[in-house]
Design a protein around this motif. Sequence first.
Motif, PDB file in Angstrom:
ATOM      1  N   SER A  90      57.254  62.107 164.263  1.00 32.70           N
ATOM      2  CA  SER A  90      57.102  61.390 162.985  1.00 32.70           C
ATOM      3  C   SER A  90      57.812  59.991 162.961  1.00 32.70           C
ATOM      4  CB  SER A  90      57.400  62.090 161.482  1.00 32.70           C
ATOM      5  OG  SER A  90      56.831  63.410 161.644  1.00 32.70           O
ATOM      6  N   LEU A  91      58.990  59.800 163.387  1.00 31.77           N
ATOM      7  CA  LEU A  91      59.809  58.511 163.412  1.00 31.77           C
ATOM      8  C   LEU A  91      58.962  57.691 164.552  1.00 31.77           C
ATOM      9  CD1 LEU A  91      61.872  56.517 162.550  1.00 31.77           C
ATOM     10  CD2 LEU A  91      63.291  57.948 163.949  1.00 31.77           C
ATOM     11  N   ARG A  92      58.603  58.144 165.581  1.00 33.78           N
ATOM     12  CA  ARG A  92      57.953  57.595 166.654  1.00 33.78           C
ATOM     13  C   ARG A  92      56.662  57.057 166.402  1.00 33.78           C
ATOM     14  NH1 ARG A  92      59.013  58.211 171.969  1.00 33.78           N
ATOM     15  NH2 ARG A  92      60.183  60.063 171.636  1.00 33.78           N
ATOM     16  N   ASP A  93      55.717  57.869 165.712  1.00 36.10           N
ATOM     17  CA  ASP A  93      54.482  57.382 165.164  1.00 36.10           C
ATOM     18  C   ASP A  93      54.586  56.218 164.231  1.00 36.10           C
ATOM     19  OD1 ASP A  93      53.425  59.270 166.830  1.00 36.10           O
ATOM     20  OD2 ASP A  93      53.069  60.713 165.272  1.00 36.10           O
ATOM     21  N   TYR A  94      55.465  56.394 163.178  1.00 37.03           N
ATOM     22  CA  TYR A  94      55.745  55.461 162.178  1.00 37.03           C
ATOM     23  C   TYR A  94      55.952  54.103 162.893  1.00 37.03           C
ATOM     24  CZ  TYR A  94      57.834  53.019 157.831  1.00 37.03           C
ATOM     25  OH  TYR A  94      57.970  52.502 157.075  1.00 37.03           O
ATOM     26  N   LEU A  95      56.952  54.100 163.773  1.00 43.78           N
ATOM     27  CA  LEU A  95      57.398  52.748 164.581  1.00 43.78           C
ATOM     28  C   LEU A  95      56.269  52.269 165.285  1.00 43.78           C
ATOM     29  CD1 LEU A  95      60.819  53.975 165.766  1.00 43.78           C
ATOM     30  CD2 LEU A  95      60.416  52.289 163.993  1.00 43.78           C
ATOM     31  N   THR A  96      55.646  53.070 166.001  1.00 42.15           N
ATOM     32  CA  THR A  96      54.442  52.618 166.714  1.00 42.15           C
ATOM     33  C   THR A  96      53.213  51.900 165.697  1.00 42.15           C
ATOM     34  OG1 THR A  96      54.687  54.219 168.469  1.00 42.15           O
ATOM     35  CG2 THR A  96      52.469  52.929 168.141  1.00 42.15           C
ATOM     36  N   ARG A  97      53.019  52.649 164.734  1.00 40.48           N
ATOM     37  CA  ARG A  97      51.978  51.767 163.570  1.00 40.48           C
ATOM     38  C   ARG A  97      52.454  50.691 163.030  1.00 40.48           C
ATOM     39  NH1 ARG A  97      51.779  57.429 161.711  1.00 40.48           N
ATOM     40  NH2 ARG A  97      52.953  56.575 160.181  1.00 40.48           N
ATOM     41  N   ALA A  98      54.147  50.679 162.715  1.00 38.68           N
ATOM     42  CA  ALA A  98      54.536  49.115 162.490  1.00 38.68           C
ATOM     43  C   ALA A  98      54.673  48.202 163.358  1.00 38.68           C
ATOM     44  CB  ALA A  98      56.131  49.733 161.791  1.00 38.68           C
ATOM     45  N   GLY A  99      54.084  48.448 164.610  1.00 40.63           N
ATOM     46  CA  GLY A  99      54.265  47.363 165.411  1.00 40.63           C
ATOM     47  C   GLY A  99      55.594  47.261 166.614  1.00 40.63           C
ATOM     48  N   TRP A 100      56.520  48.489 166.370  1.00 45.82           N
ATOM     49  CA  TRP A 100      57.544  48.275 167.110  1.00 45.82           C
ATOM     50  C   TRP A 100      56.994  48.991 168.679  1.00 45.82           C
ATOM     51  CZ3 TRP A 100      63.102  48.356 165.534  1.00 45.82           C
ATOM     52  CH2 TRP A 100      63.047  47.925 163.990  1.00 45.82           C
ATOM     53  N   GLN A 101      57.739  48.633 169.756  1.00 51.30           N
ATOM     54  CA  GLN A 101      57.632  48.902 171.043  1.00 51.30           C
ATOM     55  C   GLN A 101      58.645  49.524 171.569  1.00 51.30           C
ATOM     56  OE1 GLN A 101      55.954  45.314 172.822  1.00 51.30           O
ATOM     57  NE2 GLN A 101      54.075  45.508 171.958  1.00 51.30           N
ATOM     58  N   GLN A 102      58.356  50.492 172.424  1.00 49.69           N
ATOM     59  CA  GLN A 102      59.549  51.000 173.334  1.00 49.69           C
ATOM     60  C   GLN A 102      60.015  50.251 174.380  1.00 49.69           C
ATOM     61  OE1 GLN A 102      58.597  55.042 174.644  1.00 49.69           O
ATOM     62  NE2 GLN A 102      60.239  55.139 176.249  1.00 49.69           N
ATOM     63  N   ALA A 103      61.264  49.976 174.097  1.00 48.41           N
ATOM     64  CA  ALA A 103      61.885  48.873 175.176  1.00 48.41           C
ATOM     65  C   ALA A 103      62.752  49.429 176.083  1.00 48.41           C
ATOM     66  CB  ALA A 103      62.944  47.910 174.200  1.00 48.41           C
ATOM     67  N   ALA A 104      63.201  50.789 175.986  1.00 48.15           N
ATOM     68  CA  ALA A 104      63.898  51.237 177.072  1.00 48.15           C
ATOM     69  C   ALA A 104      64.233  52.660 176.927  1.00 48.15           C
ATOM     70  CB  ALA A 104      65.480  50.636 177.019  1.00 48.15           C
ATOM     71  N   THR A 105      64.588  53.562 177.617  1.00 52.57           N
ATOM     72  CA  THR A 105      64.911  54.805 177.547  1.00 52.57           C
ATOM     73  C   THR A 105      66.311  55.264 177.868  1.00 52.57           C
ATOM     74  OG1 THR A 105      62.487  55.367 177.913  1.00 52.57           O
ATOM     75  CG2 THR A 105      64.068  57.468 178.482  1.00 52.57           C
ATOM     76  N   LYS A 106      66.977  55.857 177.282  1.00 58.30           N
ATOM     77  CA  LYS A 106      68.436  56.411 177.523  1.00 58.30           C
ATOM     78  C   LYS A 106      68.303  57.900 177.336  1.00 58.30           C
ATOM     79  CE  LYS A 106      70.173  55.576 172.849  1.00 58.30           C
ATOM     80  NZ  LYS A 106      71.153  54.689 172.149  1.00 58.30           N
ATOM     81  N   PRO A 107      69.721  58.482 177.865  1.00 59.43           N
ATOM     82  CA  PRO A 107      69.559  60.053 177.751  1.00 59.43           C
ATOM     83  C   PRO A 107      69.522  60.302 176.176  1.00 59.43           C
ATOM     84  CG  PRO A 107      71.328  59.110 179.464  1.00 59.43           C
ATOM     85  CD  PRO A 107      70.460  57.966 178.618  1.00 59.43           C
ATOM     86  N   GLY A 108      68.616  61.409 176.239  1.00 59.42           N
ATOM     87  CA  GLY A 108      68.616  62.089 174.827  1.00 59.42           C
ATOM     88  C   GLY A 108      67.455  61.105 173.635  1.00 59.42           C
ATOM     89  N   GLY A 109      66.943  60.008 174.082  1.00 61.75           N
ATOM     90  CA  GLY A 109      66.384  59.257 173.253  1.00 61.75           C
ATOM     91  C   GLY A 109      65.420  58.096 173.956  1.00 61.75           C
ATOM     92  N   ASP A 110      64.579  57.309 172.938  1.00 64.87           N
ATOM     93  CA  ASP A 110      63.779  56.295 173.521  1.00 64.87           C
ATOM     94  C   ASP A 110      64.205  55.274 172.474  1.00 64.87           C
ATOM     95  OD1 ASP A 110      62.666  57.654 175.636  1.00 64.87           O
ATOM     96  OD2 ASP A 110      60.991  58.593 174.186  1.00 64.87           O
ATOM     97  N   VAL A 111      64.434  53.942 173.139  1.00 65.91           N
ATOM     98  CA  VAL A 111      64.694  52.851 172.070  1.00 65.91           C
ATOM     99  C   VAL A 111      63.615  51.849 171.893  1.00 65.91           C
ATOM    100  CG1 VAL A 111      66.293  50.687 172.031  1.00 65.91           C
ATOM    101  CG2 VAL A 111      67.307  52.865 173.229  1.00 65.91           C
TER     102      VAL A 111
END
Length: 392
Positions: free
Chosen positions: A109-130
């Motif tokens: 849900s948090l991932r979908d919210y950020l995507t709809r708001a124009g946020w973009q995945q910038a990096a991946t780290k252990p346990g999560g995506d930035v």
Amino acid sequence: MDERTAAVALRAMAPRLMGAPTDTLAAAAASAWNAHRDGTVMQVPAMRAVVDVAWRPGHRAGVQRGQQVTGAFLATAILRRAEPAQPGMTGFHRLVANWLHAARVEPESLRDYLTRAGWQQAATKPGGDVFAREARHHGSPHRPEITVPQARPEDHELAVLTAATLLAGLEQREVAQVLEDLAPTQPARAPMSPQALDLLRMAYQATKEVTLAAPTVLDQGPHHNDYRVALGDWTDDTEAGRLAAAVRVGYVHGFRDGHSDASWSVAGRMLTAVDNLVPEHVQRAVLIDGRSGFDWLRAAEVDARWAAEADMLGRVSNPGYHSPPGAAPLISFPAAAPSTSDAAAATTHRAPAARLAFGPLRVDPAGQNATSTSGHLPDAPHRLPPTPRNVR
């Protein structure tokens, strides 16, 4: 009997084996059959040996599933009743409400919210995506970032609450409004006192603790009735057919037994942990839906065990079973790895006070003041189901 023949027989019975690892069981079952095979038609020693071999993998799988799904149903009952932050709430009351609301938010849900708001995945780290978003003002060095966990970590609520707080600041809204967008709540909830809401918060944290801990339920092995079922449950009189029947009975009956034991253990340990943190007379001093907090938690514990039992029975009859949407758990905890080590047992039996996000309220039964505390008593014994298997 060779392993290949056993594997073919088990694959033919796979829809009735609840997702059991047929290839692994085929090797162990064939070895047990050959070691105990005799010249009789019934092959009693061989079938008993195969039931023993299949029982323990089934029991381990049942314990893991029972612990996970019972914890999910119990946590869901608590979170569905918890009151979201309302206008007029201040201080600790609002903090607890937002923390429980954050527990309902799934990473997707948090991932979908950020995507709809124009946020973009910038990096991946252990346990999560930035996820990152460009600054509003041209030339500003500030580039806000939010970490979305890939699964529910132990600090899930804090991670979601941190993200919601940042989003609320950027969008100039209340944190509660952001959380409502991420996980809508049911309308028309009866208002709760700060003490009642905090009791639910402690019950949720205790549920989470015992669900994520390594299960240490004792495997007592098959009962003589399990052997009798296997001996009469075969569908053909070939050795492969008898072996497959013994594997099915051993695995499925072990799964049921482990699932039941884990369900009672999780529910009982949650109640014990809450009782250690909040005395019974304090729990009875708060009201939830017209009942004392003490009675409400015990009703929720019973409902969770029954829901978990219904889930297990559905899986026995249909391996692809999924709970109906209206009855499915609101959240899902990652499965804990089974363990019988002393270290795991020490972690499992430990009260959850050491992992509380903040100390619980100490409620005055007279309804006066509430203070924060982190004291607790040693854990009481686990709650056990009143069945003959616990005394044999």
